[in-house]
Scaffold this active site. Sequence first.
Site, PDB file in Angstrom:
ATOM      1  N   CYS A  72       0.875  -1.173   0.000  1.00 41.02           N
ATOM      2  CA  CYS A  72       0.000   0.000   0.000  1.00 41.02           C
ATOM      3  C   CYS A  72       0.915   1.226   0.000  1.00 41.02           C
ATOM      4  O   CYS A  72       2.133   1.107   0.146  1.00 41.02           O
ATOM      5  CB  CYS A  72      -0.874  -0.003   1.247  1.00 41.02           C
ATOM      6  N   GLU A 107       0.731  -1.201  15.718  1.00 46.49           N
ATOM      7  CA  GLU A 107       0.116   0.104  15.390  1.00 46.49           C
ATOM      8  C   GLU A 107      -0.691   0.622  16.583  1.00 46.49           C
ATOM      9  O   GLU A 107      -0.626   1.812  16.925  1.00 46.49           O
ATOM     10  CB  GLU A 107      -0.796  -0.036  14.165  1.00 46.49           C
TER      11      GLU A 107
END
Length: 289
Positions: free
Chosen positions: A12, A134
């Site tokens: 991505c 994250e």
Amino acid sequence: MQVVVAKTAGFCFGVKRAVDMVYEQVETGKTVHTYGPIVHNEEVVKDLEEKGVKVIGNRQDLLAMDRESIQPREGTVIIRAHGVPKEIYDLMEEKQLERIDATCPFVKHIHRIVQKRSEEGRQIIVIGNETHPEVEGIKGWSKTPVTVVETQEQAQNFSANEGQKLCIVAQTTFNYKKFQDLVEIFQKKGYDIIVANTICNATKERQEEALELAAKADVMIVIGGTHSSNTRKLYELCKSRCESTYYIQTLADLKLDLPNSVELVGITAGASTPNKIIEEVQNYVRINF
Ligand code: F3S
């Protein structure tokens, strides 16, 4: 037989950006460290290791790091795409380490929301997986205690002090539908809530395309690292539409035996899978069947 590779397969925007930043630094000849593996893909990490890039595993490693040992050739520490807690930035500053921030801008955006809203006194709720790096990073930008919620049960059991205002953010790779359902549970409790939908479209688009392709394919191949949660999710989605779905890390794992009746082989890959591996798999299937 047709072989179709999903357009959204592989890196991505944020991962490509981070990996490019590391290779750029390697080119300069400096000593390069990454804080945590730069992306969740063993092949990428291995390739970087071969080029001399070292991984700082955790806060303790950072603490133990002698500035002299990494600075003789103007070493650099690169922060991974998933981001890190604010404390790690502070520690790097304290140790005067040269830092390059490869945190995906979409994740950085979450850090800023969390910092600002917690400074305003709001309690932060992160909808996501507690153990994901994250989420650990996001938690570390809050000035107030953070609650991580992943299931309906956890949302239902949640209670805050009278008058406590909330701010809800999401892990970028969280499922949108589940996020909406969980937010609804919080809203029904009548709190004053700011909801920031911070789910990244790259994941949603990749998942939708994979589902579409898997529905048409006789065989699906999903490529990605074993620790990559988004690849695992892709595999589950594809498997739900196509019984013959394979999960591989590299071409070496592929043990394909395709009957003649197979007309369409679909290929997709997680966000941290390099193009090179996708191409190798694609070429192999095209040439051998
Ligand atoms: Fe960034 Fe979205 Fe990728 S948040 S790292 S572009 S999945």
